[in-house]
Scaffold this motif. Sequence first.
Motif, mmCIF file in Angstrom:
data_model
loop_
_atom_site.group_PDB
_atom_site.id
_atom_site.type_symbol
_atom_site.label_atom_id
_atom_site.label_comp_id
_atom_site.label_asym_id
_atom_site.label_seq_id
_atom_site.Cartn_x
_atom_site.Cartn_y
_atom_site.Cartn_z
ATOM 1 N N CYS A 1 0.754 -1.361 0.298
ATOM 2 C CA CYS A 1 -0.216 0.136 0.046
ATOM 3 C C CYS A 1 1.219 1.526 0.094
ATOM 4 O O CYS A 1 0.364 2.300 0.168
ATOM 5 C CB CYS A 1 -0.600 -0.057 0.781
ATOM 6 S SG CYS A 1 -2.416 -1.122 0.839
ATOM 7 N N THR A 2 2.171 1.176 -0.128
ATOM 8 C CA THR A 2 3.197 2.000 0.025
ATOM 9 C C THR A 2 3.266 2.710 -1.378
ATOM 10 O O THR A 2 4.043 1.534 -2.442
ATOM 11 C CB THR A 2 4.622 1.738 0.326
ATOM 12 O OG1 THR A 2 4.157 1.908 1.838
ATOM 13 C CG2 THR A 2 5.495 2.739 0.089
ATOM 14 N N PRO A 3 2.942 3.777 -2.302
ATOM 15 C CA PRO A 3 2.884 3.865 -3.988
ATOM 16 C C PRO A 3 3.985 4.074 -4.255
ATOM 17 O O PRO A 3 4.708 3.097 -5.347
ATOM 18 C CB PRO A 3 2.391 5.685 -3.404
ATOM 19 C CG PRO A 3 1.710 5.032 -2.499
ATOM 20 C CD PRO A 3 2.389 4.272 -1.249
ATOM 21 N N ALA A 4 5.226 4.512 -3.526
ATOM 22 C CA ALA A 4 6.569 4.464 -3.813
ATOM 23 C C ALA A 4 7.143 3.174 -4.233
ATOM 24 O O ALA A 4 7.754 2.372 -4.994
ATOM 25 C CB ALA A 4 7.411 5.123 -3.014
ATOM 26 N N PHE B 1 5.457 0.499 -3.947
ATOM 27 C CA PHE B 1 4.368 -0.901 -4.810
ATOM 28 C C PHE B 1 4.814 -0.085 -6.319
ATOM 29 O O PHE B 1 5.450 -1.665 -7.532
ATOM 30 C CB PHE B 1 2.837 -0.663 -5.228
ATOM 31 C CG PHE B 1 2.121 -1.318 -6.041
ATOM 32 C CD1 PHE B 1 2.033 -2.906 -5.212
ATOM 33 C CD2 PHE B 1 2.340 -0.444 -6.770
ATOM 34 C CE1 PHE B 1 1.091 -3.534 -6.521
ATOM 35 C CE2 PHE B 1 0.945 -1.419 -7.896
ATOM 36 C CZ PHE B 1 1.063 -3.198 -7.439
ATOM 37 N N LEU B 2 4.761 1.255 -6.797
ATOM 38 C CA LEU B 2 5.864 1.446 -8.010
ATOM 39 C C LEU B 2 7.363 0.678 -8.317
ATOM 40 O O LEU B 2 7.433 0.336 -9.913
ATOM 41 C CB LEU B 2 5.389 2.709 -8.635
ATOM 42 C CG LEU B 2 4.137 2.891 -8.669
ATOM 43 C CD1 LEU B 2 4.278 4.938 -8.507
ATOM 44 C CD2 LEU B 2 3.428 2.575 -9.549
ATOM 45 N N CYS C 1 7.182 -2.953 -9.394
ATOM 46 C CA CYS C 1 6.350 -2.840 -11.109
ATOM 47 C C CYS C 1 7.530 -2.693 -11.443
ATOM 48 O O CYS C 1 7.931 -3.573 -12.380
ATOM 49 C CB CYS C 1 5.213 -2.682 -11.098
ATOM 50 S SG CYS C 1 3.909 -3.206 -9.932
#
Length: 399
Positions: free
Chosen positions: A289-292, A294-295, A298
């Motif tokens: 759930c941490t955007p940095a 998770f991105l 990916c």
Amino acid sequence: IFIVALSFAYFSKTLSGTYMKSAITQIERRFDLSSSVVGLIDGSFEMGNLLFLAVVSHFGARLHRPRLIGMGCFLMAIGSALTGLPHFFMRQWYPMVPNNYSNILQNGVGQDDQKHILISTILTLDCVKDTGSSMWIYVFLGNALRGIGETPVTPLGISYIDDFAKAENSAFYIACLQTIMLLGPMFGFLLGSMCAKLYVDIGFVNSVTITPQDARWVGAWWLGFFVSSAILVLAGVPFWFLPRSLPIQGEEWNENFNVDQGNKEYGGARLFRALYTNRFLPSLKRLLCTPAYFLLLCGIVLKFNSFIGLLTFKAKYMEQQFGQSASRTNFLIGVLILPVVAVGIFLGGLLMKRYKLSVVAGAQLSFITSLTAFLLLLFHFSTKCDNVPVAGLTVSYNG
């Protein structure tokens, strides 16, 4: 001493891995395989690695980590030797196309005689052609075994450093490991270049009438696997003489200290223990759930998805598209491409330190450089050679 030993282990495992990729075209030709099967063989390393990575990481943190790393090196050595072993159980390499093909067409005999000579020659070669191509399974198993052996090296090595080094020193030690690891691919491709110059049955044949530039040439693909196996054995020896635990930098050494029984669990051990407790799923949820993060995850998956395919088949592409020999192709990849990767890593770290970039600024820098690299790759579509004229395939038989 542990850092030096682990650095050599990193070097050895990357050398072995990149040699496998440099020998892909030789293995494909020797066992008469399709590119999809060769891709499956190359992916067997990741299959074996993923199957045992979580188990080894979990239980390895509680055991003697240096010795587990040594066992992993020996297992990689066995896997590498098993990969090259099928060569000694196969017949000598007989190219399907007769070597005197052009002489037969130009020797002035009648058209019917030419046809009979060619057919009989090809049929004879087909009879002695090795039917044991299914032995590529041993190459598959050897590569998978090498992947299993690699599982303790990185996670247990990093956790060992994390447990017993100061926080400010551990980052430097890990950077040293990554830098030395970059030498492995370069020497792996150079070893592949050297072995590709040698005929596959070197030592078993007196003379060879074709050269490495010939499309029927198969280099001594098996030789490099035994060389890398010997290097991996040497890399595993020092770990058997290292202690289970070390004095923590900056703290007083307690002879009775044990990583498992100590009052304090340190970074690496705490991480691996948390994997199999009820804290694992909540922690995983917070990470995803941490955007940095998770991105970044990916992006890494997408980069490696393309990079591994590019590195695996780049040599074959250069051979077929530009008419280069396997030896020259591996030499160019090892000498020209990989040092540029090392320079890129160094410059990235230098920019981060020089301008004190934050996490967001670092992500922006990564996005810009990745987008630039993607746009530059589009130029590949303009750099190609015309197809080789093949009668009945790209041109007509007339003339």
